[in-house]
Each structure stands twice: as C-alpha cells, then as structure tokens.
Design a protein around this motif. Structure first.
Motif, mmCIF file in Angstrom:
data_model
loop_
_atom_site.group_PDB
_atom_site.id
_atom_site.type_symbol
_atom_site.label_atom_id
_atom_site.label_comp_id
_atom_site.label_asym_id
_atom_site.label_seq_id
_atom_site.Cartn_x
_atom_site.Cartn_y
_atom_site.Cartn_z
ATOM 1 N N GLY A 1 25.575 74.215 55.015
ATOM 2 C CA GLY A 1 25.141 74.393 56.398
ATOM 3 C C GLY A 1 24.171 75.558 56.477
ATOM 4 N N THR A 2 23.333 75.563 57.488
ATOM 5 C CA THR A 2 22.419 76.682 57.720
ATOM 6 C C THR A 2 22.617 77.184 59.141
ATOM 7 O OG1 THR A 2 20.628 75.181 58.393
ATOM 8 C CG2 THR A 2 20.702 75.833 56.075
ATOM 9 N N GLY A 3 22.270 78.435 59.394
ATOM 10 C CA GLY A 3 22.458 79.012 60.723
ATOM 11 C C GLY A 3 23.939 79.100 61.073
ATOM 12 N N SER A 4 24.293 78.739 62.309
ATOM 13 C CA SER A 4 25.698 78.773 62.720
ATOM 14 C C SER A 4 26.531 77.767 61.921
ATOM 15 C CB SER A 4 25.822 78.482 64.221
ATOM 16 O OG SER A 4 25.282 77.213 64.541
ATOM 17 N N SER A 5 25.920 76.666 61.511
ATOM 18 C CA SER A 5 26.622 75.697 60.675
ATOM 19 C C SER A 5 26.914 76.285 59.293
ATOM 20 C CB SER A 5 25.798 74.411 60.523
ATOM 21 O OG SER A 5 25.719 73.715 61.752
ATOM 22 N N GLY A 6 26.077 77.234 58.865
ATOM 23 C CA GLY A 6 26.329 77.917 57.600
ATOM 24 C C GLY A 6 27.577 78.780 57.683
ATOM 25 N N ILE A 7 27.781 79.414 58.826
ATOM 26 C CA ILE A 7 28.988 80.219 59.032
ATOM 27 C C ILE A 7 30.220 79.325 58.972
ATOM 28 C CG2 ILE A 7 30.227 81.674 60.686
ATOM 29 C CD1 ILE A 7 27.454 82.551 61.731
ATOM 30 N N LEU A 8 30.133 78.141 59.578
ATOM 31 C CA LEU A 8 31.249 77.199 59.556
ATOM 32 C C LEU A 8 31.457 76.612 58.168
ATOM 33 C CD1 LEU A 8 30.785 75.366 62.958
ATOM 34 C CD2 LEU A 8 32.593 76.948 62.313
ATOM 35 N N ALA A 9 30.380 76.471 57.400
ATOM 36 C CA ALA A 9 30.501 75.995 56.021
ATOM 37 C C ALA A 9 31.324 76.987 55.203
ATOM 38 C CB ALA A 9 29.122 75.800 55.396
ATOM 39 N N PHE B 1 30.588 77.084 48.966
ATOM 40 C CA PHE B 1 29.700 76.820 50.096
ATOM 41 C C PHE B 1 28.278 77.262 49.784
ATOM 42 C CE2 PHE B 1 31.254 81.102 50.756
ATOM 43 C CZ PHE B 1 30.133 81.799 51.180
ATOM 44 N N ILE B 2 27.328 76.601 50.462
ATOM 45 C CA ILE B 2 25.911 76.946 50.339
ATOM 46 C C ILE B 2 25.362 77.188 51.742
ATOM 47 C CG2 ILE B 2 23.627 76.165 49.632
ATOM 48 C CD1 ILE B 2 24.968 74.376 47.561
ATOM 49 N N LYS B 3 24.855 78.408 51.978
ATOM 50 C CA LYS B 3 24.206 78.716 53.255
ATOM 51 C C LYS B 3 22.710 78.937 53.086
ATOM 52 C CE LYS B 3 26.638 82.291 54.576
ATOM 53 N NZ LYS B 3 27.148 83.365 55.473
ATOM 54 N N ASP B 4 22.298 79.160 51.846
ATOM 55 C CA ASP B 4 20.891 79.416 51.546
ATOM 56 C C ASP B 4 20.130 78.093 51.500
ATOM 57 O OD1 ASP B 4 18.425 80.047 50.520
ATOM 58 O OD2 ASP B 4 19.169 81.006 48.703
ATOM 59 N N PRO B 5 19.174 77.860 52.407
ATOM 60 C CA PRO B 5 18.458 76.584 52.425
ATOM 61 C C PRO B 5 17.616 76.323 51.180
ATOM 62 C CG PRO B 5 17.436 78.159 53.926
ATOM 63 C CD PRO B 5 18.730 78.760 53.480
ATOM 64 N N PHE B 6 17.353 77.369 50.407
ATOM 65 C CA PHE B 6 16.545 77.203 49.193
ATOM 66 C C PHE B 6 17.393 77.327 47.933
ATOM 67 C CE2 PHE B 6 13.678 78.876 52.490
ATOM 68 C CZ PHE B 6 12.773 77.820 52.546
ATOM 69 N N TYR B 7 18.688 77.161 48.085
ATOM 70 C CA TYR B 7 19.589 77.269 46.938
ATOM 71 C C TYR B 7 19.228 76.216 45.892
ATOM 72 C CZ TYR B 7 24.000 78.336 44.578
ATOM 73 O OH TYR B 7 24.941 78.747 43.671
ATOM 74 N N TYR C 1 15.812 71.947 56.370
ATOM 75 C CA TYR C 1 16.441 72.593 55.217
ATOM 76 C C TYR C 1 17.743 71.894 54.830
ATOM 77 C CZ TYR C 1 13.198 76.434 56.202
ATOM 78 O OH TYR C 1 12.065 77.183 56.405
ATOM 79 N N THR C 2 18.529 71.520 55.836
ATOM 80 C CA THR C 2 19.804 70.854 55.559
ATOM 81 C C THR C 2 19.577 69.488 54.941
ATOM 82 O OG1 THR C 2 20.828 72.015 57.431
ATOM 83 C CG2 THR C 2 21.981 70.079 56.581
ATOM 84 N N LEU C 3 18.597 68.761 55.440
ATOM 85 C CA LEU C 3 18.277 67.438 54.883
ATOM 86 C C LEU C 3 17.790 67.562 53.444
ATOM 87 C CD1 LEU C 3 16.477 65.758 57.930
ATOM 88 C CD2 LEU C 3 18.784 65.282 57.073
ATOM 89 N N ARG C 4 17.056 68.636 53.166
ATOM 90 C CA ARG C 4 16.580 68.873 51.800
ATOM 91 C C ARG C 4 17.756 69.056 50.848
ATOM 92 N NH1 ARG C 4 16.360 73.414 48.998
ATOM 93 N NH2 ARG C 4 14.992 73.550 47.172
ATOM 94 N N LEU C 5 18.715 69.893 51.242
ATOM 95 C CA LEU C 5 19.888 70.126 50.401
ATOM 96 C C LEU C 5 20.715 68.852 50.244
ATOM 97 C CD1 LEU C 5 21.023 73.628 51.716
ATOM 98 C CD2 LEU C 5 20.113 73.111 49.452
#
Length: 251
Positions: free
Chosen positions: A118-126, A142-148, A171-175
């Motif tokens: 997840g990224t942003g607030s969804s990253g916190i929930l991830a 978990f992965i919060k970094d969109p460029f991981y 970014y999320t679609l890319r991951l």
C-alpha cells in the motif's frame, strides 16, 4: 489546481506570482489584474502567461477557477464516522461479502509468503495488516515504498494483499503488476470492484463506502479495511489450528 507539472513549468517571476496567490487566494479572487500586478511587482503580460499555463484564457477565467477551488475546499461536509460505519455494515449484510473473506483466508493460510502492499494511508494499513497477521501466527511483511525493487523468482507460492481505496493509484498498480509477473497471487481490498486493481486481482474484496475528499486529500473511512484485515487474520488462525489438529490426530 496547481499540479506539480504546471508548477515545474513556471519561471522565476511566475513562481513569485504563484507564491503570492497561494498565500492570498481569498483576496486575489476580488482583484483586478492591474492590482495583482502592482502587489506582485510583475507585468500584466506575466499574469496572463501564468493564466494560460493553467488553461485559462484570461485573468477573469482564472479567478473563477480559483474561487471554485476555494469553495470546494470549504464545502466538504464531513459526516460522523458512525454514518460510514452504518453504511458499511448495511452493505456487507447483502451479497457474499463474507465468502470473499473466507476465500482470502484459505488462500493466505496455504501461502508460504504473505506480502502487504500500500502507499500513503493504505501503506500505514499495510504495515498494520502485516503486524496483525504476524501476531496471529501468519508471518507477513509489507511494502510501502512505491519504488521497492521486486525481482525475486521465489514468489510462486506467495500471496500479496494490496490495499487501495481507488484501485487506480499508479504506484500501487506498478507494484501489483510486478508481483503478479513474479507469480504471486493478488488479493486486493478496494472501495469498488470497477477499478483496474480489482480487475487484475485473483480475489477482490470491495467494501463500497462513500468516498470523501478534503481538498486534494482522500479521507474515505478505513474502518472497513481494518475489519476485513482482522476478520481474515482470525479466519486464518482458525484454519491453521484445524490443520494442526487434523495432522495431530492422523499421527
């Protein structure tokens, strides 16, 4: 209103104009072009060029768009969290919502690796989801970094739980695409099934609550996501306990 792309196209004079407008927007909407030019120490031609970069034919159109932008930010009608909770509960009572959670639990319980994304607030929930699952016996990362970087060839027996309100975040679609290409099963939790992320998923859980925006921020309630994550984790624990008991009885 001022996108990163547009701001990056401003020259020094236009940047000074932009800075003045963002600090005094409530006054600018009532100014004449000459008044703004005097206040910012730029020419009227600079102001008109500035307006054209914002797809406005002139200063008058720019002021109209600026006022609409300000009005949208002020008109956000935030309802009580109870309203969105009731909305979610009412909708989950219909259809086969729980069956999607059960299907997700079965898939994740048998996966060797579990990755929350997840990224942003969804990253916190991830991050919360990974910790909660791990606490109940299903180790997760978990992965919060969109460029991981994702280039592992060892994801064939993994499950990726991807969180996104819109299901359209680039970014999320890319991951999600990278994980899918590496062989991971994709489970998405979104606000609607009619989104790109849901369509590319093996399982999608959509919670359908009214989206709420405050300016540029999406502040849609995340209560449904927390419920889905916690309920899934409890189901996984029960599945694993049953498997352990069956294995114990067979020996």
């Amino acid at each position: 209103m001022f996108t990163n792309e547009v701001i990056s196209s401003f020259n020094d004079l236009e940047i000074s104009l932009y800075n003045y407008i963002t600090k005094h927007s409530d006054k600018v909407i009532y100014m004449r072009i000459r008044e703004l030019a005097d206040q910012t120490h730029v020419s009227t031609s600079t102001i008109l060029r500035f307006c054209r970069k914002l797809n406005c034919e002139g200063f008058s159109e720019f002021k109209v768009k600026l006022k609409l932008h300000l009005d949208r930010n002020e008109e956000a009608n935030l309802k009580s969290t109870k309203h969105y909770l009731s909305e979610f509960v009412e909708r989950t009572m219909k259809g086969n919502f729980e069956s999607y959670i059960q299907e997700t639990a079965e898939l994740v319980a048998h996966a060797e690796k579990v990755i929350f994304v997840g990224t942003g607030s969804s990253g916190i929930l991830a991050e919360f989801g990974a910790r909660y699952f791990s606490s109940l016996g299903k180790f997760s990362s978990f992965i919060k970094d969109p460029f991981y970087p994702i280039n592992s060839k060892d994801l064939n027996d993994s499950a990726a739980i991807i969180l996104s309100v819109s299901g359209e975040t680039d970014y999320t679609l890319r991951l999600a695409n990278l994980l899918k290409e590496e062989g991971s099963k994709i489970i998405s939790i979104t606000n609607s099934k009619n989104c790109t992320l849901a369509k590319m998923s093996d399982i999608n859980i959509a919670y359908y609550v009214t989206e709420v925006h405050l300016g540029e921020a999406n502040i849609t309630t995340q209560i449904p996501v927390i419920y889905i994550l916690e309920e899934t984790a409890h189901m996984i624990r029960n599945i694993n306990k049953l498997r352990h008991q069956m294995k114990k009885n067979s020996t």
